[in-house]
Design a protein around this motif. Structure first.
Motif, PDB file in Angstrom:
ATOM      1  N   LYS A 299       0.837  -1.205   0.000  1.00  0.00           N
ATOM      2  CA  LYS A 299       0.000   0.000   0.000  1.00  0.00           C
ATOM      3  C   LYS A 299       0.871   1.255   0.000  1.00  0.00           C
ATOM      4  CE  LYS A 299      -3.582  -2.438   2.586  1.00  0.00           C
ATOM      5  NZ  LYS A 299      -4.331  -2.536   3.857  1.00  0.00           N
ATOM      6  N   LEU A 300       1.971   1.211   0.770  1.00  0.00           N
ATOM      7  CA  LEU A 300       2.874   2.359   0.807  1.00  0.00           C
ATOM      8  C   LEU A 300       3.577   2.544  -0.536  1.00  0.00           C
ATOM      9  CD1 LEU A 300       4.516   2.059   4.341  1.00  0.00           C
ATOM     10  CD2 LEU A 300       2.750   3.646   3.606  1.00  0.00           C
ATOM     11  N   TYR A 301       3.862   1.444  -1.201  1.00  0.00           N
ATOM     12  CA  TYR A 301       4.504   1.527  -2.524  1.00  0.00           C
ATOM     13  C   TYR A 301       3.599   2.287  -3.493  1.00  0.00           C
ATOM     14  CZ  TYR A 301       6.947   0.160  -6.787  1.00  0.00           C
ATOM     15  OH  TYR A 301       7.633   0.187  -7.992  1.00  0.00           O
ATOM     16  N   ASP A 302       2.333   1.920  -3.503  1.00  0.00           N
ATOM     17  CA  ASP A 302       1.379   2.628  -4.366  1.00  0.00           C
ATOM     18  C   ASP A 302       1.281   4.099  -3.974  1.00  0.00           C
ATOM     19  OD1 ASP A 302       0.855   0.263  -5.658  1.00  0.00           O
ATOM     20  OD2 ASP A 302      -0.970  -0.185  -4.532  1.00  0.00           O
ATOM     21  N   PHE A 303       1.314   4.352  -2.676  1.00  0.00           N
ATOM     22  CA  PHE A 303       1.183   5.712  -2.150  1.00  0.00           C
ATOM     23  C   PHE A 303       2.351   6.593  -2.592  1.00  0.00           C
ATOM     24  CE2 PHE A 303       1.809   8.748   1.436  1.00  0.00           C
ATOM     25  CZ  PHE A 303       0.616   9.436   1.335  1.00  0.00           C
TER      26      PHE A 303
ATOM     27  N   CYS B  41     -11.901  10.900   3.374  1.00  0.00           N
ATOM     28  CA  CYS B  41     -11.544  10.090   4.532  1.00  0.00           C
ATOM     29  C   CYS B  41     -12.801   9.420   5.085  1.00  0.00           C
ATOM     30  CB  CYS B  41     -10.885  10.967   5.604  1.00  0.00           C
ATOM     31  SG  CYS B  41     -10.359  10.081   7.082  1.00  0.00           S
ATOM     32  N   PHE B  42     -12.593   8.306   5.808  1.00  0.00           N
ATOM     33  CA  PHE B  42     -13.733   7.580   6.364  1.00  0.00           C
ATOM     34  C   PHE B  42     -13.702   7.463   7.887  1.00  0.00           C
ATOM     35  CE2 PHE B  42     -12.921   5.600   2.132  1.00  0.00           C
ATOM     36  CZ  PHE B  42     -14.048   6.092   1.489  1.00  0.00           C
TER      37      PHE B  42
ATOM     38  N   THR C 116      -7.193   4.516   3.818  1.00  0.00           N
ATOM     39  CA  THR C 116      -8.356   5.138   3.181  1.00  0.00           C
ATOM     40  C   THR C 116      -8.401   4.796   1.699  1.00  0.00           C
ATOM     41  OG1 THR C 116      -8.393   6.965   4.767  1.00  0.00           O
ATOM     42  CG2 THR C 116      -9.475   7.335   2.651  1.00  0.00           C
ATOM     43  N   ASN C 117      -7.257   4.884   1.039  1.00  0.00           N
ATOM     44  CA  ASN C 117      -7.199   4.546  -0.389  1.00  0.00           C
ATOM     45  C   ASN C 117      -7.539   3.077  -0.625  1.00  0.00           C
ATOM     46  OD1 ASN C 117      -6.486   7.144  -1.057  1.00  0.00           O
ATOM     47  ND2 ASN C 117      -4.309   6.725  -1.251  1.00  0.00           N
TER      48      ASN C 117
END
Length: 358
Positions: A250-254, A268-269, A345-346
């Motif tokens: 997830k951090l890689y995509d971020f 945001c949720f 969130t993403n």
């Protein structure tokens, strides 16, 4: 809370507008026995802005008040209670009693700690009460780096020894997770840290990229380069090969993938399902947004109001309304939200699009 369950709850909130809290986060202490150089509450203390040190509100939320809102949580339909925040919860002598009340109500319990104040007796009590999730924060793969970042001699050794005790004593259904704040000082030690966690026989790590507040030292900022992108891939591959669950994908995509357009969804949720309580008793819709942390606000303080009343109070309602209108409720905090919440969130947005076609 299970991620798929969380996504389902958020879908119901977005489509049916059925907004109920499902998670409570309490911060029973704002004091800490460590002096982490990357910690924002530490910065506030150095600047003399720490309300806890200024007007001694550290323990003003009593054990009895926490027990009351935990009972309210169960009646309100909340399923998870997290203990953590800007201080070390095990500084409180009654923290085990608070944790026990959470489990007695049949709620899922999660606690974040630096791990240095744990004892064999405390660990034994956590195991016996069937505490669900213990998150221990360590910021380096060795004594030299971790003691530098956490700014306390021997903190690394104490945390590591206590992790070994937990692993040895814990039951199958009890989770231990290691939290690692990524900053400039340790960003190229992720692979070494994964190897350390493997040796400790722990299989889950949460990597949390540092959030650098306005006016704080920029020297802690990560250097996002092609070299780091390659290093990230190597670390991800090693973790996957060795059965270590991380959020590196997830951090890689971020960090490295082109930002996707989620304009059809709220930014945001968290406030749609969470109540976060500060050490002085003030409640907020989000653990990042701290409204009036320097003084008590009776309208949304657990010492004076029930959780149900707080959830339905104007401040909370307006905050959620702005999110559902795809607006930023608090630009001061929302704009600099921590990376871990942004990636989660993403991920939820991807699930909403995939499974619910939003």
């Amino acid at each position: 809370m299970d991620e798929h369950k969380k996504t389902e709850l958020i879908f119901n909130a977005l489509t049916k507008k059925r907004l109920f809290p499902h998670e409570l986060e309490i911060r029973p202490s704002a004091n800490c026995n460590l002096k982490c150089i990357i910690c924002d509450p530490r910065k506030q203390f150095l600047e003399g802005k720490n309300y806890v040190n200024r007007n001694k509100q550290l323990e003003l939320v009593t054990k009895e008040t926490y027990e009351r809102i935990i009972k309210e949580s169960a009646n309100l339909g909340i399923s998870t209670v997290g203990i953590g925040g800007g201080g070390e919860p095990f500084i409180r002598k009654d923290i085990i009693a608070i944790m026990k009340s959470i489990k007695e109500k049949g709620l899922y319990g999660r606690i974040v700690t630096n791990g240095t104040l744990l004892t064999k007796d405390i660990i034994k009590k956590m195991i016996q009460m069937q505490w669900d999730c213990i998150i221990i924060s360590i910021n380096g793969p060795n004594r030299q780096l971790d003691d530098l970042i956490r700014n306390r001699y021997n903190s690394f050794a104490r945390s590591i020894n206590n992790i070994r005790k937990i692993v040895e004593m814990k039951k199958i259904n009890q989770e231990i997770l290691i939290n690692y704040v990524i900053c400039k000082y340790n960003q190229y030690r992720i692979l070494d840290f994964i190897k350390l966690v493997k040796k400790l026989k722990v299989n889950k790590i949460s990597f949390n990229p540092i959030t650098v507040p306005k006016g704080y030292k920029k020297e802690f900022n990560l250097e996002i380069t092609n070299k780091y992108k390659k290093y990230f891939r190597i670390s991800m591959a090693f973790a996957l090969k060795n059965g270590i669950i991380t959020n590196l994908d997830k951090l890689y995509d971020f960090y490295f993938e082109e930002e996707k357009n989620y304009n059809q969804l709220p930014i945001c949720f968290e406030p749609l399902y969470k109540i976060a309580v500060q050490p002085n008793g003030n409640a907020d819709p989000c653990p990042v947004v701290l409204k009036d942390a320097h003084r008590e606000i009776k309208m949304n303080n657990i010492k004076y109001r029930t959780l149900k009343d707080i959830w339905n109070e104007t401040y909370f309602k307006e905050f959620r309304k702005m999110l559902l209108m795809r607006k930023m409720p608090n630009k001061k905090y929302c704009r600099f939200c921590c990376g871990i919440i942004q990636t989660e969130t993403n991920d939820i947005k991807e699930q909403l699009i995939k499974y619910y076609h939003l």
